[in-house]
Design a protein around this motif. Structure first.
Motif, PDB file in Angstrom:
ATOM      1  N   ALA A  31     -33.676  99.279  57.697  1.00  0.00           N
ATOM      2  CA  ALA A  31     -33.095  99.788  56.449  1.00  0.00           C
ATOM      3  C   ALA A  31     -33.732 101.110  56.052  1.00  0.00           C
ATOM      4  CB  ALA A  31     -33.275  98.757  55.338  1.00  0.00           C
ATOM      5  N   GLY A  32     -35.051 101.239  56.255  1.00  0.00           N
ATOM      6  CA  GLY A  32     -35.713 102.493  55.933  1.00  0.00           C
ATOM      7  C   GLY A  32     -35.230 103.639  56.796  1.00  0.00           C
ATOM      8  N   ALA A  43     -31.759 104.505  55.648  1.00  0.00           N
ATOM      9  CA  ALA A  43     -31.803 105.201  54.360  1.00  0.00           C
ATOM     10  C   ALA A  43     -32.238 106.651  54.517  1.00  0.00           C
ATOM     11  CB  ALA A  43     -32.747 104.474  53.407  1.00  0.00           C
ATOM     12  N   THR A  88     -29.031 108.290  57.044  1.00  0.00           N
ATOM     13  CA  THR A  88     -27.630 108.274  56.622  1.00  0.00           C
ATOM     14  C   THR A  88     -27.250 109.442  55.716  1.00  0.00           C
ATOM     15  OG1 THR A  88     -27.582 105.866  56.829  1.00  0.00           O
ATOM     16  CG2 THR A  88     -25.866 106.887  55.492  1.00  0.00           C
TER      17      THR A  88
END
Length: 365
Positions: free
Chosen positions: A85-86, A89, A92
């Protein structure tokens, strides 16, 4: 034995072999139909297995330190999701902000290539160019439609990506938690003589899948870093986005690297001219040669043993049947089939050697 009897024996052998071939083909068709009908269930399981090959070493280490199996699996899984997810994030926003510019640069590159084809020395007519461009556009549109609509298809009613992802995460947790119990349970259920063979094949498949995923990650990272550095030094626009695409494309062998590299050359041609584009092409070819001749053989060693043609055909077949997911899973599936065939060949060779040894002993006596 006369000619008629000889011909009759040959026909009997051919008929027997043909019947066996038809039976095998029917079994393969039934198996493919079952896979297609249960793809909505199989896909999360396969994805979970691939994830577990990467996450199992830290889980095993934590369990060796005395952490309960459930806690170790949950901790590693949550940490992996947090890292992913990091990264998403951080990456993206850059991709989203540059997506429009990337599309414009690619479109401009196509137009420039078209103008070059229409001039000397090729002098291709506008009608030929238009027909070629229309054919390419039709192909791309149809492929895009297949990818967009068939990413998680293969059954009549496909599940959504989020449900598939959530299911894969839950299945991965239980695989990491209860994985060591699987082989003893399988040996108990299968019984002899199948149990030892199943356990050995599954252990080899597990090792092969883990080696493939880790190797592809390392190779993709090296490709992305080296090509990204070259693009930054040459001042090619969207260098970071292209490096990210190179890393992602590395998980689809041969095809992914070709597409990402072609896009980088196209953007360099539009932004910086043909000389810069040729330099980018040289960098990409050099990196690919480094990957194919040094990194892949050294890192994978004897874990895969798949010829490049087999890899290319597997990726093509997987992409045509199941879209992007099929292209990603094609090589692991091909490697798994290769492991099974090699083990079968070992068993056949061992049995033949035993029979020849027994015959030799009888002859000696």
């Amino acid at each position: 034995m006369n000619r008629g009897q000889t011909y009759n024996r040959h026909l009997q052998s051919l008929a027997s072999a043909s019947l066996r071939l038809v039976a095998v083909a029917a079994a393969v068709w039934i198996l493919s139909w079952v896979i297609g009908e249960t793809w909505v269930i199989l896909l999360p399981v396969v994805l979970a297995l691939i994830v577990c090959t990467v996450l199992w070493p830290p889980v095993r280490w934590l369990r060796g330190k005395g952490l309960p199996p459930a806690a170790a699996a949950l901790l590693v899984l949550v940490a992996a999701i947090a890292v992913l997810a990091g990264v998403l994030a951080a990456v993206t926003p850059a991709i989203i902000n540059q997506a429009g510019e990337l599309a414009e640069q690619a479109t401009a590159g196509v137009v420039e290539v078209r103008d070059w084809l229409g001039g000397p020395p090729l002098n291709i007519s506008d009608a030929q160019l238009n027909s070629g461009v229309e054919a390419i556009n039709d192909t791309l549109n149809s492929s895009s439609a297949k990818i967009a609509s068939g990413l998680f298809t293969g059954v009549g009613a496909a599940t959504s990506a989020l449900v598939t992802l959530f299911t894969a995460i839950v299945v991965a947790f239980f695989f990491l938690k209860d994985g060591p119990r699987f082989l003893p349970w399988l040996r108990h259920v299968a019984g002899r003589p199948a149990a030892p063979h199943l356990a050995e094949v599954l252990q080899r498949v597990w090792a092969t899948l883990g080696g493939f995923i880790r190797t592809q990650a390392i190779v993709s990272l090296v490709d992305a870093v080296l090509i990204g550095i070259g693009l930054v030094v040459l001042g090619v626009p969207l260098a970071y986005a292209l490096a990210i695409l190179t890393f992602i494309g590395g998980f689809v062998p041969i095809v992914g690297a070709f597409v990402a590299g072609g896009l980088a050359v196209l953007i360099a041609l539009v932004a910086n001219g043909p000389v810069n584009a040729l330099i980018v092409l040289g960098i990409i070819v050099a990196v690919q040669q480094l990957e194919g001749n040094v990194l892949q053989p050294w890192l994978q060693a004897k874990s895969m043993k798949l010829h490049a043609v087999i890899v290319l055909l597997a990726v093509t077949l997987g992409a045509s049947l199941f879209g992007v997911i099929g292209a990603f899973l094609a090589v692991p599936v091909a490697a798994t089939v290769a492991v099974i065939l090699r083990y079968y060949d070992e068993q056949v060779a061992g049995r033949v050697d035993d029979e020849e040894t027994a015959e030799a002993d009888d002859t000696t006596v």
